[in-house]
Design an enzyme around this catalytic site. Structure first.
Site, PDB file in Angstrom:
ATOM      1  N   ARG A 232      12.510  20.694  -8.846  1.00  0.00           N
ATOM      2  CA  ARG A 232      12.774  19.463  -8.120  1.00  0.00           C
ATOM      3  C   ARG A 232      14.118  19.602  -7.399  1.00  0.00           C
ATOM      4  O   ARG A 232      15.091  20.128  -7.951  1.00  0.00           O
ATOM      5  CB  ARG A 232      12.814  18.258  -9.059  1.00  0.00           C
ATOM      6  CG  ARG A 232      11.438  17.821  -9.574  1.00  0.00           C
ATOM      7  CD  ARG A 232      10.555  17.280  -8.462  1.00  0.00           C
ATOM      8  NE  ARG A 232       9.266  16.800  -8.943  1.00  0.00           N
ATOM      9  CZ  ARG A 232       8.165  17.528  -8.955  1.00  0.00           C
ATOM     10  NH1 ARG A 232       8.185  18.790  -8.546  1.00  0.00           N
ATOM     11  NH2 ARG A 232       7.023  16.998  -9.386  1.00  0.00           N
ATOM     12  N   GLU A 261      13.418  16.215   0.757  1.00  0.00           N
ATOM     13  CA  GLU A 261      12.251  16.871   1.356  1.00  0.00           C
ATOM     14  C   GLU A 261      11.183  15.910   1.860  1.00  0.00           C
ATOM     15  O   GLU A 261      10.334  16.292   2.668  1.00  0.00           O
ATOM     16  CB  GLU A 261      11.610  17.827   0.349  1.00  0.00           C
ATOM     17  CG  GLU A 261      10.905  17.165  -0.806  1.00  0.00           C
ATOM     18  CD  GLU A 261      10.234  18.178  -1.731  1.00  0.00           C
ATOM     19  OE1 GLU A 261       9.021  18.068  -1.915  1.00  0.00           O
ATOM     20  OE2 GLU A 261      10.929  19.070  -2.257  1.00  0.00           O
ATOM     21  N   HIS A 293       7.639  23.510  -0.498  1.00  0.00           N
ATOM     22  CA  HIS A 293       6.941  23.071  -1.711  1.00  0.00           C
ATOM     23  C   HIS A 293       5.589  23.775  -1.816  1.00  0.00           C
ATOM     24  O   HIS A 293       4.537  23.163  -2.028  1.00  0.00           O
ATOM     25  CB  HIS A 293       6.747  21.548  -1.715  1.00  0.00           C
ATOM     26  CG  HIS A 293       6.820  20.958  -3.091  1.00  0.00           C
ATOM     27  ND1 HIS A 293       7.764  20.022  -3.455  1.00  0.00           N
ATOM     28  CD2 HIS A 293       6.078  21.181  -4.197  1.00  0.00           C
ATOM     29  CE1 HIS A 293       7.586  19.687  -4.725  1.00  0.00           C
ATOM     30  NE2 HIS A 293       6.565  20.379  -5.195  1.00  0.00           N
TER      31      HIS A 293
END
Length: 328
Positions: A232, A261, A293
């Site tokens: 994260r 993000e 991601h």
């Protein structure tokens, strides 16, 4: 049930439709926020991903709209206010493990790419440049790796590191006895980070570990060390990391996640001016590798996410035990 699926891309459509167990699915490309929460009216359940917002205001609005269930198609749940969800009676179910090897392998791919600079070599060769100048790496064998977090993904990553012959030191508030029996040594965070040549983060985000990688902890790294984050974005203080990169103390950075993000990842912004100054600065460094991601993105993981998500929905609808429920 009628399920609204937010932050959906084409691959979500493909896998969720293929493994649907009979629910009525509606796909929204947009990320769920308070601004568009009205879209949830008339739905029994929502299917959310990592950047959808389910804070207290959104949850109370969902309650008013008749939503009874949140299906997270991910393991992390830091984007959901679990206490408020409990107060509203909205159940929150997640996918606790979906091919942990997928994320572990992506973390290793980032390490190998940054270390051996294969991305740069690829571009050089295509331009007819066969020089080795600037491409020197280091042996992972006997390298000290700080493994932060030893859940399902951290465990899979540890076994990859063992295959490379790394010296692994681990930090986790809840040590895994099976890994200890395999030879993994746990210690406190400071000692694990001290003189580490590679630091890889594999832990959920919480209030306690927010910005755990900062000016003070970065100083513990061996000069020229590599930092990898596939967990994260909020685990690291981005500005502190940029400062360490500029000074040369941090030698490499690999990010598959980023604290801001939600406005960037999963979108094609190639024709836009990026307004985020921090990520623009990071992109400018030659020793930084950023992926969007992507770590979870394998066929096997997508299949497991879809299957477990619908198993969660079916369990809720049938009134049976909710084994993947997130509670306070």
């Amino acid at each position: 049930m009628k399920i609204a699926i937010f932050s959906s891309c084409k691959y979500d459509h493909d896998f969720l439709k293929q493994y649907n167990t009979g629910h009525e699915l509606t796909f929204f490309e947009s990320t769920l926020t308070l601004k568009n929460v009205t879209l949830t009216k008339g739905f029994d359940a929502l299917c959310l991903f990592v950047n959808d917002q389910a804070n207290s205001e959104v949850l109370y609005a969902l309650k008013e709209n008749g939503v009874r269930l949140i299906l997270l198609r991910c393991a992390g749940y830091n984007n959901v206010n679990i206490e408020v969800a409990a107060k509203t009676g909205i159940k929150v179910l997640r996918v606790p493990a979906y091919s942990p090897e997928a994320v572990a392998e992506h973390a290793m791919a980032m390490i190998l790419t940054l270390n051996r600079k294969t991305h740069k070599a690829y571009n050089r060769i295509r331009e007819g440049n066969f020089s080795l100048d600037g491409l020197m790496g280091f042996n992972l064998h006997n390298c000290k790796v700080a493994l932060i977090g030893t859940g399902n993904i951290g465990k899979a990553f540890y076994r990859l590191l063992k295959g490379f012959g790394c010296r692994v030191a681990a930090y986790d508030p809840y040590p895994d006895l099976n890994l200890i029996s395999e030879g993994l040594i746990y210690d406190n965070l400071e000692e694990v980070l001290r003189d580490a040549e590679v630091v890889s983060l594999h832990c959920p985000l919480s209030e306690e570990n927010h910005h755990m990688i900062n000016t003070n902890t970065l100083k513990l790294f061996k000069k020229g060390a590599m930092l990898i984050n596939t967990s994260r974005g909020g685990l690291i203080d981005t500005q502190d990391v940029i400062t360490s990169l500029k000074s040369g103390h941090l030698g490499y950075l690999g990010l598959d996640v980023y604290e801001q993000e939600s406005k960037l990842f999963f979108h094609d912004l190639s024709g836009d001016i990026i307004q985020d100054d921090l990520i623009s600065r990071l992109i400018s460094f030659p020793n930084v590798l950023i992926t969007s991601h992507q770590g979870f993105f394998t066929r096997e993981a997508m299949q497991q996410i879809a299957e477990v998500t619908f198993a969660n929905a079916d369990a809720f609808e049938s009134g049976i035990s909710l084994v993947n429920e997130v509670d306070k």
